[in-house]
Design an enzyme around this catalytic site. Structure first.
Site, PDB file in Angstrom:
ATOM      1  N   SER A 134       0.863  -1.172   0.000  1.00 60.07           N
ATOM      2  CA  SER A 134       0.000   0.000   0.000  1.00 60.07           C
ATOM      3  C   SER A 134       0.910   1.235   0.000  1.00 60.07           C
ATOM      4  O   SER A 134       1.715   1.407   0.911  1.00 60.07           O
ATOM      5  CB  SER A 134      -0.849  -0.062   1.276  1.00 60.07           C
ATOM      6  N   LYS A 160      -0.996  -0.912  -4.451  1.00 64.62           N
ATOM      7  CA  LYS A 160      -2.210  -0.170  -4.081  1.00 64.62           C
ATOM      8  C   LYS A 160      -1.828   1.276  -3.827  1.00 64.62           C
ATOM      9  O   LYS A 160      -0.923   1.558  -3.048  1.00 64.62           O
ATOM     10  CB  LYS A 160      -2.831  -0.808  -2.838  1.00 64.62           C
ATOM     11  N   LYS A 162      -2.840   5.005  -2.472  1.00 62.97           N
ATOM     12  CA  LYS A 162      -3.773   5.800  -1.676  1.00 62.97           C
ATOM     13  C   LYS A 162      -4.139   7.012  -2.515  1.00 62.97           C
ATOM     14  O   LYS A 162      -3.242   7.654  -3.099  1.00 62.97           O
ATOM     15  CB  LYS A 162      -3.107   6.251  -0.375  1.00 62.97           C
ATOM     16  N   ASP A 187      -7.056   2.989  -2.971  1.00 61.80           N
ATOM     17  CA  ASP A 187      -7.772   3.035  -1.696  1.00 61.80           C
ATOM     18  C   ASP A 187      -8.060   4.488  -1.352  1.00 61.80           C
ATOM     19  O   ASP A 187      -7.131   5.294  -1.201  1.00 61.80           O
ATOM     20  CB  ASP A 187      -6.923   2.374  -0.597  1.00 61.80           C
ATOM     21  N   GLU A 212     -11.104   0.849  -3.412  1.00 58.75           N
ATOM     22  CA  GLU A 212     -11.407   0.549  -2.012  1.00 58.75           C
ATOM     23  C   GLU A 212     -12.013   1.759  -1.304  1.00 58.75           C
ATOM     24  O   GLU A 212     -11.486   2.872  -1.389  1.00 58.75           O
ATOM     25  CB  GLU A 212     -10.091   0.114  -1.341  1.00 58.75           C
ATOM     26  N   ASP A 237     -13.703  -1.671   3.043  1.00 58.09           N
ATOM     27  CA  ASP A 237     -12.799  -1.838   4.179  1.00 58.09           C
ATOM     28  C   ASP A 237     -13.537  -1.299   5.411  1.00 58.09           C
ATOM     29  O   ASP A 237     -14.273  -2.041   6.081  1.00 58.09           O
ATOM     30  CB  ASP A 237     -11.489  -1.075   3.889  1.00 58.09           C
ATOM     31  N   LYS A 261     -10.002  -7.257   7.996  1.00 61.06           N
ATOM     32  CA  LYS A 261      -9.037  -6.953   9.064  1.00 61.06           C
ATOM     33  C   LYS A 261      -9.640  -7.509  10.349  1.00 61.06           C
ATOM     34  O   LYS A 261     -10.754  -7.120  10.706  1.00 61.06           O
ATOM     35  CB  LYS A 261      -8.835  -5.437   9.218  1.00 61.06           C
ATOM     36  N   GLY A 289      -4.115  -4.353   6.212  1.00 63.94           N
ATOM     37  CA  GLY A 289      -3.131  -4.132   7.266  1.00 63.94           C
ATOM     38  C   GLY A 289      -3.358  -2.793   7.936  1.00 63.94           C
ATOM     39  O   GLY A 289      -4.067  -1.936   7.407  1.00 63.94           O
TER      40      GLY A 289
END
Ligand code: OSB
Ligand code: MG
Length: 371
Positions: A134, A160, A162, A187, A212, A237, A261, A289
């Protein structure tokens, strides 16, 4: 019988800062739990951080719930079975991360007491999991491309990014131009409003593995509206906090992928049920994570060996997070995967020398006080 529970707050500096739509962080302050009894020592960590940005919990609320309710419950009633703990802590509404921290410690304890690996106890079917990374929001495109080069070289199978409003299309476009074929996802960490859905629909052009959590942490309805008009899979998420919410999301068709998670859903038992329900509904899952220390990462790796974890995880090498970890084991990528540590329980030991160096404070709760 668990005789003593130690709670520590530790400070760990990140190798590189990490920026999400919530802001930029340079270090983590992690609550670490150590359970002692029967000659066993089991571990866990709480996924909260200094501020309540990802969810409403933070280290202080978790400390309050753990020290004032959950530890007294465990020690007074001699709970060591995670199922009993889940039943008996139900009366506390929410505070999933605090509850998960205790439940996980009990799982490690149970596995060690039975002389087996947690991997076997949880029914894992793989001995390694797919590593993904990420990547935080960067100030400019050059910086982002540079770090992606490095991550691909290190062997990650999925990148991934952000993103947030105004830090999206330009970055994704540049990454796709340079790497037309990598497995790429984004995400949003709740940073878009529903009236900004047009931008998200534009992302269909970039062949992303998923988008996400675009909308708020408690939303299912607007995600469902978005998913119905989108080729790209929506992944939830923050919104999936329980089995109940998962069933609602399935019925509303809010997503086609789920990031699991253990911390967010309040423990392994809940996570396993979410996993099973997703499998029955043909929704693939992957393990998210929370920039955990090696203790939390060991739990994540073991979780990700369940059968429906078929997508690459947010599980990265130790060196992507810490120069030195609080465990005596370094997680490394081999052929795009990270291996499950072998041995009883979670399979990793604390490095007390370094742990003590990182410890900010330490509280002990002895069973004797409660009997
Ligand atoms: O949304 O998945 C997230 C880190 C902190 C809080 C939320 C998230 C993340 C990450 C990092 O994406 C995943 C990791 O631990 O490597
Ligand atoms: Mg996320």
């Amino acid at each position: 019988m668990i005789e003593l529970i130690e709670v520590r707050l530790i400070n760990l500096n990140l190798v590189e800062h990490f920026e999400t739509s919530f802001g930029r962080i340079y270090n983590r302050e992690i609550l670490l739990l150590i359970f002692k009894g029967d000659g066993i020592e089991s571990y866990s960590e709480c996924a909260t951080d200094k501020e309540p940005l990802y969810s409403y919990e933070d280290n202080k609320t978790a400390l309050h719930i753990i020290e004032d309710y959950l530890i007294p419950l465990v020690l007074k009633e001699d709970i060591y079975n995670p199922k009993d703990f889940k039943e008996k802590s139900r009366f506390i509404k929410g505070h999933n991360m605090a509850k998960a921290a205790i439940e996980l410690g009990l799982w490690d304890y149970k596995a060690k007491k039975e002389g087996m690996s947690l991997h076997d106890l949880w029914g894992g079917i793989k001995d390694k999991v797919i590593a993904g990374v990420s990547i935080g929001i960067k100030d400019n495109v050059e910086e982002l491309l540079e770090i992606i080069d490095k991550r691909l070289e290190e062997g990650y199978k999925r990148i991934k990014l952000k993103i947030k409003p105004d830090k999206d299309i330009k970055f994704i476009e540049a990454v796709r131009r340079r790497y037309p074929n990598i497995v790429l996802s984004v995400d949003c960490n709740c940073s878009y409003k529903f009236n900004e859905a047009d931008i998200l629909r534009e992302l269909d052009r970039y062949k992303l593995l998923m988008i996400e959590q675009p909308f708020s942490n408690d939303d299912l309805y607007f995600h469902s509206l978005l998913q119905s008009g989108l080729d790209t899979d929506v992944c939830l998420d923050e919104s999936i906090t329980s089995v109940h919410r998962m069933l609602e999301a399935i019925n509303l068709k809010s997503c086609r992928v789920v990031n699991i998670k253990v911390s967010r859903v309040g423990g392994f038992l809940e996570a396993k049920e979410v996993h099973d329900i997703c499998a029955e509904n043909r929704i693939p899952v992957w393990c998210g994570g929370m920039l955990e220390s090696g203790v939390g990462r060991a739990f994540n790796i073991i979780l990700a060996t369940l059968p429906n974890f078929t997508l690459p995880n947010d599980i990265s090498e130790t060196r992507r997070y810490w120069r030195r970890d609080i465990i005596g084991h370094e997680f490394k990528i081999k052929d795009g995967c990270i291996e499950v540590p072998k041995g009883v329980g979670i399979g990793v030991e604390l490095d007390y020398n370094y742990l003590n160096f990182c410890t900010v404070f330490r509280n002990e709760f002895n069973k004797k006080v409660y009997s």
